[in-house]
Design an enzyme around this catalytic site. Structure first.
Site, short mmCIF file in Angstrom:
data_model
loop_
_atom_site.label_atom_id
_atom_site.label_comp_id
_atom_site.label_asym_id
_atom_site.label_seq_id
_atom_site.Cartn_x
_atom_site.Cartn_y
_atom_site.Cartn_z
N GLU A 45 7.92 16.67 15.67
CA GLU A 45 8.60 16.35 14.49
C GLU A 45 8.05 16.83 13.71
O GLU A 45 6.48 17.41 13.39
CB GLU A 45 8.13 15.34 13.96
N GLU B 202 8.43 1.69 11.59
CA GLU B 202 9.41 2.54 11.55
C GLU B 202 8.78 4.16 11.56
O GLU B 202 8.26 4.34 10.28
CB GLU B 202 9.88 2.51 9.83
N GLY C 105 6.45 5.25 8.64
CA GLY C 105 5.33 6.68 8.20
C GLY C 105 4.90 6.94 9.50
O GLY C 105 6.14 7.21 10.39
N LYS D 107 0.45 -1.19 -0.30
CA LYS D 107 -0.28 -0.30 -0.06
C LYS D 107 0.79 1.27 -0.11
O LYS D 107 1.25 1.81 1.00
CB LYS D 107 -1.18 -0.16 1.33
N THR E 108 -0.13 7.07 13.26
CA THR E 108 -0.15 6.41 12.46
C THR E 108 -0.06 5.10 12.59
O THR E 108 -1.12 4.56 13.42
CB THR E 108 -0.12 6.38 10.68
N CYS F 77 12.86 11.07 7.29
CA CYS F 77 12.81 10.51 8.58
C CYS F 77 13.59 10.93 9.60
O CYS F 77 14.48 11.20 10.89
CB CYS F 77 12.02 8.58 9.24
P1 NAD Z 1 1.37 8.95 7.30
O1 NAD Z 1 1.78 7.68 8.57
O2 NAD Z 1 0.10 9.54 6.91
O3 NAD Z 1 0.95 7.24 6.30
C1 NAD Z 1 2.32 5.96 5.71
C2 NAD Z 1 1.25 5.37 5.22
O4 NAD Z 1 -0.02 5.10 5.99
C3 NAD Z 1 0.78 5.72 3.91
O5 NAD Z 1 0.67 4.74 3.19
C4 NAD Z 1 -0.84 5.69 4.44
O6 NAD Z 1 -2.03 6.12 3.56
C5 NAD Z 1 -0.76 4.50 5.21
N1 NAD Z 1 -2.00 5.32 6.74
C6 NAD Z 1 -2.69 5.99 6.86
N2 NAD Z 1 -3.32 6.13 7.53
C7 NAD Z 1 -3.52 4.50 8.23
C8 NAD Z 1 -4.31 3.29 8.74
N3 NAD Z 1 -5.11 3.80 9.65
N4 NAD Z 1 -4.31 2.15 8.25
C9 NAD Z 1 -2.70 1.69 7.89
N5 NAD Z 1 -2.63 2.97 7.17
C10 NAD Z 1 -2.22 4.15 6.81
O7 NAD Z 1 2.98 9.25 7.21
P2 NAD Z 1 3.26 9.92 5.92
O8 NAD Z 1 3.16 11.70 6.34
O9 NAD Z 1 2.73 9.09 4.40
O10 NAD Z 1 4.98 10.03 5.71
C11 NAD Z 1 5.65 11.29 6.14
C12 NAD Z 1 5.78 10.51 8.14
O11 NAD Z 1 7.41 9.15 8.35
C13 NAD Z 1 6.48 10.53 9.13
O12 NAD Z 1 6.54 10.79 10.05
C14 NAD Z 1 8.62 10.68 9.10
O13 NAD Z 1 9.46 10.80 10.15
C15 NAD Z 1 7.88 9.27 8.76
N6 NAD Z 1 9.50 8.33 7.98
C16 NAD Z 1 9.24 6.80 8.87
C17 NAD Z 1 10.41 6.75 8.28
C18 NAD Z 1 11.47 5.38 9.31
O14 NAD Z 1 12.08 5.07 8.53
N7 NAD Z 1 11.44 5.41 10.34
C19 NAD Z 1 11.14 6.37 7.05
C20 NAD Z 1 10.42 7.43 6.76
C21 NAD Z 1 8.85 8.21 6.88
#
Ligand code: NAD
Length: 483
Positions: free
Chosen positions: A384, A248, A226, A173, A230, A282
């Site tokens: 963040e 992550e 993400g 996804k 979430t 991130c």
């Molecule tokens: P997000 O949490 O909004 O979304 C991530 C993914 O989860 C998307 O595909 C989204 O559609 C999906 N999603 C959202 N709600 C969901 C739910 N309830 N159930 C299942 N899936 C769901 O994050 P984002 O805005 O896409 O990304 C930015 C964030 O990701 C930042 O906080 C960043 O730090 C983090 N990030 C972490 C790493 C790591 O390795 N730790 C790497 C990259 C990004």
């Protein structure tokens, strides 16, 4: 305008409900594609084909699976230019960055796990002359890989490659904000001859199809990258179902500059760590802790270089910082600049939206921003921001630096700049951080575990960790009879 599709059972297909979301290009603000707004019905179809594909995929030999992964890597490499272009258009990042980092890393991910698979061995022990025990590691079945928008193909393949390598069927996804390269990858898996149903992509929003994936009883494991909120929502659903989970999540990473650092390289890398990918990684170092004795000199250089960063059209090879992912995200980042003023900070450069001319006149651009004078415990230094905003924080001693570095809820990554070897070891040991870089930033050996502590997540990805995560260990003990 392109109408994107789901990829289920080896076929591109429209969402069951017929609904689509608009995908805007960050650099122009224009709608460039329609993304399937999938729901539980699409997910159910993906589960059905994955279920059917699993027995024969799990039974393929390790060498065969490794060859599939190598073929996919070769195809990504062969389509490097189109993929980089799509990645840059979807995310707003400079095209050269997608060409040099995102897509090559997707290739490396597949190559790395293809090779690792051939060498992965589970343990075996002889218990005196009584018994012989070994660990069987079997694929889980259907697994879910959920990716964010900042490094779309890079992070998706980091999950998908080990999941496929270990004999699982995958439902991926991607973020609804960056759907294109996942669909392109799906096409390449067909070209690579991957059997239908082994790799599937459901597009759409988290609350609709993401939650359906997380809650589906046949999806045995979830690898999620993400935001922390979430991740919390996912854990709430998945934990009572006893699913395997890696999360992550977000970070608020410190860059720690000691007075004995190599000044030039430290400033250069601190700028890269703060502003690469518009600060939307991130691992970005957004809190720059600087020893007081060199604070003034460091601030002068850091601000001058942040101010000099060229913000522009992602397609222009001289652009150093592209567009932020969306209008909404840009507004969120700007609101933190406002908050930093309210919290007593001084904006040393940037702080405002940038309006470009021509093709990018309606894009989501922002000036690289540096703030000082904020207390380490204030909101701007705790939450963040995920954009081109860095704060400068002076410190006096090693202990104070460690206390500031550890003084947030997050614990993802840190970089430490010093020429003192003893200090490097001491500080690395004391940091509550899943990843510590000394005199470098974002230098990754894929064999090492990757992931965060505290609110930055649970579980680890990379190396053998990924093979362990995507398999179910079973201990088998055979008594050695002596008649
Ligand atoms: P997000 O949490 O909004 O979304 C991530 C993914 O989860 C998307 O595909 C989204 O559609 C999906 N999603 C959202 N709600 C969901 C739910 N309830 N159930 C299942 N899936 C769901 O994050 P984002 O805005 O896409 O990304 C930015 C964030 O990701 C930042 O906080 C960043 O730090 C983090 N990030 C972490 C790493 C790591 O390795 N730790 C790497 C990259 C990004």
């Amino acid at each position: 305008m392109e109408r994107l599709a789901n990829f289920i059972g080896g076929q591109l297909c429209a969402p069951v409900g017929g609904q689509y979301l608009e995908k805007r290009e960050p650099a122009t603000g224009e709608v460039i594609a329609l993304v399937p707004a999938s729901d539980a019905r699409d997910l159910e179809q993906a589960v059905a084909v994955a279920r059917a594909a699993f027995p024969s995929w799990a039974a393929t030999s390790v060498e065969e699976r490794s060859r599939f992964l190598v073929r996919i890597a070769d195809l990504i490499e062969a389509h490097m230019e189109e993929l980089a272009w799509a990645e840059s258009r979807d995310t707003g990042k400079p095209l050269w960055l997608a060409q040099q980092v995102d897509i090559p890393r997707a290739v490396r991910n597949f190559r790395f796990f293809a090779a690792g698979l051939l060498h992965f061995a589970s343990e075996a022990y002889q218990t005196d002359s009584q018994a012989f025990s070994y660990t069987l590691r079997q694929p889980l079945g259907i697994v879910g890989c959920i990716a964010p928008w900042n490094l779309p193909l890079y992070l998706l393949t980091w999950k998908v490659a080990p999941a496929l390598a270990t004999g699982n069927c995958v439902i991926a996804k991607p973020s609804e904000l960056t759907p294109t390269t996942a669909q392109m990858l799906a096409r390449l898996t067909v070209e690579a001859g991957l059997p239908p149903g082994v790799f599937n992509v459901v597009q759409g929003e988290g609350p609709a199809v993401g939650t359906a994936l997380v809650a589906h009883p046949e999806v045995r494991a979830l690898s999620f990258t993400g935001g922390t909120r979430t991740g919390e929502a996912i854990a709430r659903v998945a934990a009572p179902m006893f699913k395997k989970l890696t999360l992550e999540l977000g970070g608020k990473n410190p860059t720690i500059i000691f007075e004995d650092c190599r000044f030039e390289v430290a400033v250069h890398e601190a700028i890269r760590a703060a502003f690469s990918n518009q600060g939307e990684i991130c691992l970005c170092g957004s809190r720059i802790l600087v020893q007081s004795s060199i604070y003034e000199a460091f601030r002068r250089e850091f601000v001058a270089r942040a101010r000099a960063l060229r913000v522009g059209d992602p397609l222009d090879s001289s652009t150093q910082q592209g567009a932020l992912i969306s209008e909404q995200h840009l507004q969120k980042v700007l609101s933190y600049v406002e908050l930093s003023r309210q919290e007593g900070g001084t904006v040393l450069c940037g702080g405002e939206r940038l309006w470009l001319e021509g093709r990018c006149r309606n894009g989501y651009f922002m000036a690289p921003t540096v703030v000082e004078g904020l207390a380490p415990g204030c909101k701007v230094n705790q939450e963040e921001i995920f954009g081109p905003v860095a704060t400068l924080i002076p410190f006096d001693s090693e202990d104070e630096a460690i206390a500031y570095a550890n003084g947030t809820a997050y614990g993802l990554a840190a970089s430490v700049w010093t020429d003192n070897l003893g200090r490097a070891h001491r500080v690395a040991e004391s940091l509550q951080s899943g990843v510590v870089w000394v005199n470098c930033w974002m230098l990754r050996d894929l064999r090492t575990p990757f992931g965060g502590m505290k609110h930055s997540g649970i579980g680890r990805e990379g190396g053998w960790e990924a093979f362990r995560f995507f398999t179910e260990p079973k201990s088998v003990t055979i008594a050695l009879w002596r008649d």
